[in-house]
Design an enzyme around this catalytic site. Sequence first.
Site, PDB file in Angstrom:
ATOM      1  N   ARG A 193     -10.188  -2.417   8.055  1.00 43.52           N
ATOM      2  CA  ARG A 193     -10.700  -1.059   8.194  1.00 43.52           C
ATOM      3  C   ARG A 193     -12.136  -1.095   8.753  1.00 43.52           C
ATOM      4  NH1 ARG A 193     -12.016   3.719   3.866  1.00 43.52           N
ATOM      5  NH2 ARG A 193     -10.991   5.383   4.973  1.00 43.52           N
ATOM      6  N   ASP A 209      -2.602   5.631  -3.067  1.00 43.30           N
ATOM      7  CA  ASP A 209      -2.985   6.588  -2.019  1.00 43.30           C
ATOM      8  C   ASP A 209      -1.820   7.494  -1.658  1.00 43.30           C
ATOM      9  OD1 ASP A 209      -5.627   6.185  -1.602  1.00 43.30           O
ATOM     10  OD2 ASP A 209      -5.396   4.805   0.076  1.00 43.30           O
ATOM     11  N   TRP A 223     -14.947   4.153  -7.642  1.00 40.22           N
ATOM     12  CA  TRP A 223     -15.349   2.834  -7.115  1.00 40.22           C
ATOM     13  C   TRP A 223     -14.202   2.278  -6.298  1.00 40.22           C
ATOM     14  CZ3 TRP A 223     -19.124  -0.701  -9.966  1.00 40.22           C
ATOM     15  CH2 TRP A 223     -19.175  -1.961  -9.373  1.00 40.22           C
ATOM     16  N   ASP A 224     -14.361   2.354  -4.990  1.00 42.44           N
ATOM     17  CA  ASP A 224     -13.263   1.989  -4.084  1.00 42.44           C
ATOM     18  C   ASP A 224     -13.424   0.546  -3.581  1.00 42.44           C
ATOM     19  OD1 ASP A 224     -11.021   2.375  -2.526  1.00 42.44           O
ATOM     20  OD2 ASP A 224     -11.792   4.138  -1.480  1.00 42.44           O
ATOM     21  N   MET A 225     -12.379  -0.010  -2.997  1.00 42.85           N
ATOM     22  CA  MET A 225     -12.410  -1.376  -2.449  1.00 42.85           C
ATOM     23  C   MET A 225     -11.263  -1.447  -1.457  1.00 42.85           C
ATOM     24  SD  MET A 225     -11.109  -4.704  -2.726  1.00 42.85           S
ATOM     25  CE  MET A 225     -11.739  -6.342  -2.749  1.00 42.85           C
ATOM     26  N   TRP A 260       0.853  -1.189   0.000  1.00 42.70           N
ATOM     27  CA  TRP A 260       0.000   0.000   0.000  1.00 42.70           C
ATOM     28  C   TRP A 260       0.893   1.246   0.000  1.00 42.70           C
ATOM     29  CZ3 TRP A 260      -0.253   3.941   3.674  1.00 42.70           C
ATOM     30  CH2 TRP A 260      -1.256   4.904   3.438  1.00 42.70           C
TER      31      TRP A 260
END
Length: 742
Positions: free
Chosen positions: A443, A548, A477-479, A199
């Site tokens: 999360r 991110d 469209w997040d995941m 990430w």
Amino acid sequence: MVTVNDKEKVFHLHNGRISYLLYVMESGQLGHLYFGKALNSAGSYLHMVEKAYRPMTTYINEGDLTTSYEQLRQEYPCYGTSDYRYPAMEVQGSDGSRICKLEYQGYEIMEGKKALPGLPATYTEDGAEAATLEIRMKDGWRNLEVVFSYTIFRDVDGVARSVRFVNHGKEALWLNRAMSLSIDMPDADYYGVQLSGAWARERYVKTRELTPGVTAVSSMRGNSSHQHNPFLALKRKNTTERSGEAIGFSLIYSGNFLAQAEVDNYNVLRVMIGINPFGFQWKLEPDAAFVTPEAVMVYSGDGLNGMSGQFHRLYRNRLARGYWRDRERPVLINNWEATQFDFVEEDILKFAKKAKECGIELFVLDDGWFGKRNDDRRGLGDWKANTDKLPGGIEGLAEKIEALGMKFGLWFEPEMVNKDSDFYRSHPDYVIATPGRNMSHGRNQYVLDFSRKEVVDAIYVQMHELLSKAKISYIKWDMNRSISECYSAAYPADRQGEIFHRYILGVYDLHERLIHDFPELLIESCSSGGGRFDAGMLYYAPQGWTSDDSDAIERLKIQYGTSYVYPLSCMGAHVSASPNEQVGRATPIGTRGNVALTGAFGYEMDLNKLSGEEIEEVKEQVAFYKEYRSLIAKGDFYRLLSPFEGNFAAWEVVRQDGRQAFVTVTRILSETNGPYRRLPLCGLSEERKYHVESRYLSYDAYGDELMQYGLILEDKSSGSPTDASAGCRDFMSLMYKVSVIE
Ligand code: DGJ
């Protein structure tokens, strides 16, 4: 583009620049002969088959000591019949046996290419763009038909492959392994190149020499992942960005994958890519079919950059599709890094007004607008506006944004749910969870079971309603988590190995329905940044949030690595606030702009907080993007200096006719009294004269000089004594415009 030597049973796919050769062995199995630079299509090639007696080998025919699948280079090896390397497929019957032997049945050649049901895939717009060879094979014992599809493209040096399995038997079968592509290459003198990270540092370029045994990257997380991208390249020792052989393998898929290179004891290299066999098992009932995702392999004799160019052309033009494929992308601004969950409509309107003043065209409202979503513990699944924050709902806000002269975009995370949501309270059984086991969270959220149509339907209804009522031009469209304890309550025990794949099919299905209902909707894919940045998503979402990590210096490596496979048109890149939220680094706004401009451009900050001077820079950046965005999206991309190798990162985008280009050069740390530097450019016309313009430099030169002697970097980015007005001396970036004048 497909020549068949019926006598020798040799198939030759060719487009004048590359050749792919395969043949039918005496035993009926398919053998591989060659993939690379074009060979004469009239030749005879069976002498390429190498087989000799080898000790400690198992042979398939009595009295014959040379025919062993362990030694023969194959196209799609099966398990269990004298080949001890990893197979491309493994099928199991109710008798428990996992042995399979495929035999050639026949072939068909067609113009263009077929679509893959429910799966993303490359396509053609007219039949002349590609030719497809389908080869039918059969395991007679089980009555299993296996059809290999090979498509060769006229304008791209690549071959797309997929495999279809049809059970013509009377009993169910289980596919334990069904790779999309496998190839046995004659030698293994390659380095493997992979895009790996984590990430906020996705797709770093990692290179390792292949040695006997297996080199692999994979995901078993349910998403293609931040950790490894569904891609693998081979390069020779001396291959550079610009010269030497490079072969790239890319999987058009967003779920669990495996990309593997296996070097055997005779220096033969078997490469395969497809759905990760770990955790996969697909039950094939009589008359049922299973189709693998598509894999693409490209060949370049012009180095790694040449390989990327092939992927870019194919993926930009014949994988991305629909209304936005060729349209100029709007400059957007997103509120996430500026506000997170903490906003009300008034703040948003102030934010958007300032953006409009700067020429920004699309405002995107990120997470936090729905349900009771004031933090990340609640709300997911309730796709209705939080009217405490947005009194007029999404419809009201969208209208106000449109009244400002901007388009409105909205964030969703359709595949997820929080326990604290009305949706979960009404459907606690809709999540992926193994009965009797702990349900891990990521999360604070849980994954909806998209392998079930009724779950996809329930989310579709909510999204459809909102998209129909409000003026929404874009969705992000997040995941934000991977799948754990994978199990679906809706499927029997012997189908649990299908859930990861069925989940992704559900994700694709929801995309497809929304694209069908709202064809002009621009979708940007996202998965905590770049956790599902893959060729599969590109079929539905022509752009994706690359990472991110929005710090310009971190982005040099992330975007550089991403460009190995993916075109600039799909790389979401935004200017964010300084010091940067993720790394705390302060960078000049010009540098942040320069790095973000080579992507699908936007901002991720509250522009009201900038000084007047900075706002003027923002206006210039937006104007530059508007002028150059079609070049950025459609031009040829050249990586010039690698941030993985030194203090500089540089890249160039050139219009396909070579008449216009721009070059971005970023010096990471400042230097004093550095050497004179020149940067050889690419893709220009040798005999044309160009004007070169940057903040500190302006001169005219012919294309040959710019490509041979190089662009002169004797300015602030070369380490010449800096002037105080240049501001921050570390993290300097300059943009050079190069335009034909004669
Ligand atoms: C992760 C994304 O990558 C961010 O850009 C943002 O949308 C957050 N999720 C919101 O929760």
